[in-house]
Design a protein around this motif. Structure first.
Motif, mmCIF file in Angstrom:
data_model
loop_
_atom_site.group_PDB
_atom_site.id
_atom_site.type_symbol
_atom_site.label_atom_id
_atom_site.label_comp_id
_atom_site.label_asym_id
_atom_site.label_seq_id
_atom_site.Cartn_x
_atom_site.Cartn_y
_atom_site.Cartn_z
ATOM 1 N N PRO A 146 91.526 7.159 -59.025
ATOM 2 C CA PRO A 146 91.533 7.310 -60.487
ATOM 3 C C PRO A 146 90.788 6.172 -61.185
ATOM 4 O O PRO A 146 90.954 4.995 -60.843
ATOM 5 N N SER A 147 89.963 6.517 -62.180
ATOM 6 C CA SER A 147 89.266 5.503 -62.970
ATOM 7 C C SER A 147 90.223 4.924 -64.013
ATOM 8 O O SER A 147 91.026 5.651 -64.596
ATOM 9 N N PRO A 148 90.147 3.617 -64.290
ATOM 10 C CA PRO A 148 90.953 3.034 -65.367
ATOM 11 C C PRO A 148 90.555 3.607 -66.731
ATOM 12 O O PRO A 148 89.450 4.122 -66.910
ATOM 13 N N LEU A 149 91.463 3.474 -67.685
ATOM 14 C CA LEU A 149 91.256 3.975 -69.045
ATOM 15 C C LEU A 149 91.306 2.808 -70.014
ATOM 16 O O LEU A 149 92.342 2.153 -70.159
ATOM 17 N N LEU A 150 90.182 2.529 -70.669
ATOM 18 C CA LEU A 150 90.112 1.477 -71.673
ATOM 19 C C LEU A 150 90.381 2.069 -73.039
ATOM 20 O O LEU A 150 89.750 3.050 -73.440
ATOM 21 N N LEU A 151 91.303 1.467 -73.787
ATOM 22 C CA LEU A 151 91.611 1.908 -75.142
ATOM 23 C C LEU A 151 91.825 0.675 -76.011
ATOM 24 O O LEU A 151 92.871 0.032 -75.944
ATOM 25 N N GLY A 152 90.812 0.313 -76.776
ATOM 26 C CA GLY A 152 90.914 -0.853 -77.645
ATOM 27 C C GLY A 152 91.077 -2.131 -76.850
ATOM 28 O O GLY A 152 90.255 -2.478 -76.005
ATOM 29 N N LYS A 153 92.178 -2.823 -77.088
ATOM 30 C CA LYS A 153 92.425 -4.108 -76.441
ATOM 31 C C LYS A 153 93.301 -3.986 -75.199
ATOM 32 O O LYS A 153 93.775 -4.991 -74.675
ATOM 33 N N ALA B 84 93.525 12.347 -60.290
ATOM 34 C CA ALA B 84 92.917 12.521 -61.607
ATOM 35 C C ALA B 84 92.913 11.200 -62.376
ATOM 36 O O ALA B 84 93.848 10.394 -62.261
ATOM 37 N N SER B 85 91.865 10.992 -63.158
ATOM 38 C CA SER B 85 91.802 9.801 -64.013
ATOM 39 C C SER B 85 92.613 10.037 -65.284
ATOM 40 O O SER B 85 92.614 11.147 -65.824
ATOM 41 N N PRO B 86 93.307 9.009 -65.781
ATOM 42 C CA PRO B 86 94.074 9.172 -67.012
ATOM 43 C C PRO B 86 93.165 9.468 -68.198
ATOM 44 O O PRO B 86 92.007 9.042 -68.239
ATOM 45 N N THR B 87 93.710 10.194 -69.168
ATOM 46 C CA THR B 87 92.953 10.637 -70.341
ATOM 47 C C THR B 87 93.752 10.320 -71.593
ATOM 48 O O THR B 87 94.970 10.512 -71.632
ATOM 49 N N GLU B 88 93.063 9.821 -72.622
ATOM 50 C CA GLU B 88 93.706 9.508 -73.907
ATOM 51 C C GLU B 88 93.365 10.577 -74.923
ATOM 52 O O GLU B 88 92.200 10.921 -75.114
ATOM 53 N N ILE B 89 94.399 11.138 -75.564
ATOM 54 C CA ILE B 89 94.209 12.140 -76.605
ATOM 55 C C ILE B 89 94.945 11.679 -77.851
ATOM 56 O O ILE B 89 96.183 11.713 -77.915
ATOM 57 N N ASN B 90 94.187 11.196 -78.810
ATOM 58 C CA ASN B 90 94.747 10.829 -80.107
ATOM 59 C C ASN B 90 95.951 9.902 -79.977
ATOM 60 O O ASN B 90 96.998 10.109 -80.588
ATOM 61 N N GLY B 91 95.795 8.840 -79.154
ATOM 62 C CA GLY B 91 96.833 7.839 -79.028
ATOM 63 C C GLY B 91 97.902 8.135 -77.998
ATOM 64 O O GLY B 91 98.869 7.369 -77.866
ATOM 65 N N LYS B 92 97.743 9.209 -77.248
ATOM 66 C CA LYS B 92 98.689 9.542 -76.182
ATOM 67 C C LYS B 92 97.939 9.526 -74.850
ATOM 68 O O LYS B 92 96.788 9.952 -74.766
ATOM 69 N N LEU B 93 98.600 9.066 -73.798
ATOM 70 C CA LEU B 93 97.988 8.911 -72.484
ATOM 71 C C LEU B 93 98.524 9.982 -71.536
ATOM 72 O O LEU B 93 99.744 10.095 -71.357
ATOM 73 N N TYR B 94 97.619 10.736 -70.931
ATOM 74 C CA TYR B 94 97.990 11.837 -70.044
ATOM 75 C C TYR B 94 97.661 11.446 -68.607
ATOM 76 O O TYR B 94 96.493 11.238 -68.254
ATOM 77 N N PHE B 95 98.694 11.350 -67.769
ATOM 78 C CA PHE B 95 98.549 11.028 -66.349
ATOM 79 C C PHE B 95 98.959 12.263 -65.543
ATOM 80 O O PHE B 95 100.129 12.648 -65.550
ATOM 81 N N VAL B 96 98.011 12.872 -64.838
ATOM 82 C CA VAL B 96 98.278 14.091 -64.066
ATOM 83 C C VAL B 96 98.344 13.729 -62.592
ATOM 84 O O VAL B 96 97.384 13.176 -62.042
ATOM 85 N N ASN B 97 99.459 14.050 -61.944
ATOM 86 C CA ASN B 97 99.521 13.733 -60.516
ATOM 87 C C ASN B 97 99.191 14.950 -59.664
ATOM 88 O O ASN B 97 99.089 16.083 -60.153
ATOM 89 N N ARG B 98 98.986 14.700 -58.378
ATOM 90 C CA ARG B 98 98.537 15.738 -57.461
ATOM 91 C C ARG B 98 99.540 16.873 -57.357
ATOM 92 O O ARG B 98 99.179 18.027 -57.104
#
Length: 421
Positions: free
Chosen positions: A317-324, A357-371
């Motif tokens: 999974p790729s890291p997710l950068l969000l702001g700071k 799966a790489s984590p995804t940010e949607i409007n301030g919420k973080l979605y982590f999907v496992n196998r």
């Protein structure tokens, strides 16, 4: 053809790259870093709740869905990997529009037991679809499913199967080809499939010093997807590889700067923000690390490595950068949050399951999907807060896509459109 214009926030360079303003044109979305500002995406679902449709995807594949005007594209394999397909579903209804056999091969080739034969994610430019299967070949189609061109010229040995996704830059389709025998980056004319430039990987001297002959044979491979970012008016294309990451001029393939680390089989896609590149490398084999670096010239100095962090960083999974903050999840299901300016760990908690799966940010919420089909949704921030947990049937390795007010999740057998009902 009518082009849907979403409300994503693009940089000037990204607007140039994706002039068609497609909803989700590549791996990890419009900016390549896993962000969406879509509203009203559900935080709760099940097999019987908030599912607009669930449609079977022919064949087998782990590529993530990409979305253009009214179409969802993926890749799949048949006949044990000997037949490779491009698959398209209708965005609104899920109806199968195209299932095109684009390549065939007498020998499927090797792969890792957790990989498939159709893992690289396609990329779209609004008029054409580009699908890539590593050394098996690269194919361009139009939106009707007609094959425009094929390129099967690049030969390199990916013993764990293809994984790096193609990217578009101007009129170039750029491929990362890091096998155990040859390591190079290639740029094709996206209109014809002809090669425009090819840059051989440098800085692999450390790989030759491996004392074990069997390890020396494989330790030049990598599977990362490039990221292009505009720095002071000049594009920098960051490509992580074995024993080093490097920045290239995507127009010419000329190397701009690089920095070394230890280890190979790098997968995570880089991110950019706060004036820093956040690059997944390793500090020893199978111990992965995030490096925060300032761009420069030639080999980066130690002072240009602002920080590094190596606890609980995932391989796939790729890291997710969000702001700071930067969020990472280990393949074994432990997630963490790191201060993106200092590298200080802010929290680390177990989510459970196995994560590809790489984590995804949607409007301030973080979605982590496992196998195993469970999605854990967290509130973005410097404190750990679970908003919900949702489960679906099947095996999930693909990274989510977001478009048209809906979340798209691909399992090994189906594609789900999840939206508020």
């Amino acid at each position: 053809m009518k082009i849907l214009v979403p409300l994503f926030a693009f940089t000037a360079l990204q607007l140039h790259l994706f002039a068609a303003s497609l909803p989700w044109p590549q791996f990890r979305g419009p900016d390549g870093q896993g962000h969406s500002d879509a509203k009203n995406i559900p935080t709760e679902w099940s097999e019987t709740k908030n599912i607009a449709w669930k449609m079977p995807v022919p064949g087998e594949g782990y590529s993530s869905p990409v979305i253009g005007a009214g179409q969802v594209w993926m890749t799949s394999s048949h006949d044990g990997g000997k037949a490779l397909h491009a698959v398209c579903l209708d965005l609104k209804s899920g109806k199968l529009l195209h299932d095109v056999k684009v390549l065939t091969t007498k020998v499927a080739g090797p792969k890792h037991k957790l990989n498939g034969y159709a893992s690289p994610t396609p990329v779209l430019d609004g008029e054409r679809i580009y699908v890539h299967f590593g050394p098996r070949g690269t194919v361009c189609l139009d939106t009707t499913g007609k094959i425009v061109w094929k390129n099967t010229d690049f030969k390199y040995n990916v013993i764990q199967g293809a994984a790096s996704s193609p990217i578009l830059y101007k009129d170039l389709l750029i491929l990362t080809c890091d096998g155990i025998d040859h390591q190079f980056i290639a740029a094709l004319d996206k209109r014809t499939g002809k090669m425009k430039w090819r840059q051989t990987r440098a800085h692999l001297e450390a790989a030759e010093k491996e004392p074990s002959p069997s390890r020396r044979r494989i330790n030049k491979m990598a599977y990362s997807t490039p990221l292009v970012q505009n720095i002071n008016g000049k594009p920098h294309m960051i490509v992580s590889g074995a024993f080093h990451s490097a920045a290239f001029d995507p127009d010419t393939g000329k190397e701009l700067w690089w920095f070394p680390y230890t280890g190979f089989s790098i997968v995570g896609r880089p991110s950019y923000g706060n004036g820093l590149f956040y690059i997944v490398g390793s500090i020893r084999q199978d111990h992965f690390c995030i490096f925060a670096v300032k761009p420069g010239k030639g080999q980066l100095k130690d002072s240009q490595r602002v920080w590094q962090f190596s606890t609980g960083i995932g391989h796939v999974p790729s890291p997710l950068l969000l702001g700071k903050e930067i969020y990472a999840v280990h393949d074994g299901g432990v997630a963490g949050c790191i201060d993106a300016l200092t590298g200080k760990e802010l929290w680390r908690e177990r989510l459970g399951g196995n994560h590809d799966a790489s984590p995804t940010e949607i409007n301030g919420k973080l979605y982590f999907v496992n196998r195993e089909g469970k999605t854990t949704i967290l509130a973005a921030g410097r404190e750990f807060k679970v908003l919900s947990k949702n489960e679906l049937d099947g095996v999930f390795k693909a990274t989510p896509a977001i478009a048209d007010g809906a979340l798209f999740l691909r399992s090994a057998t189906h594609l789900y459109r999840i939206e508020q009902q």
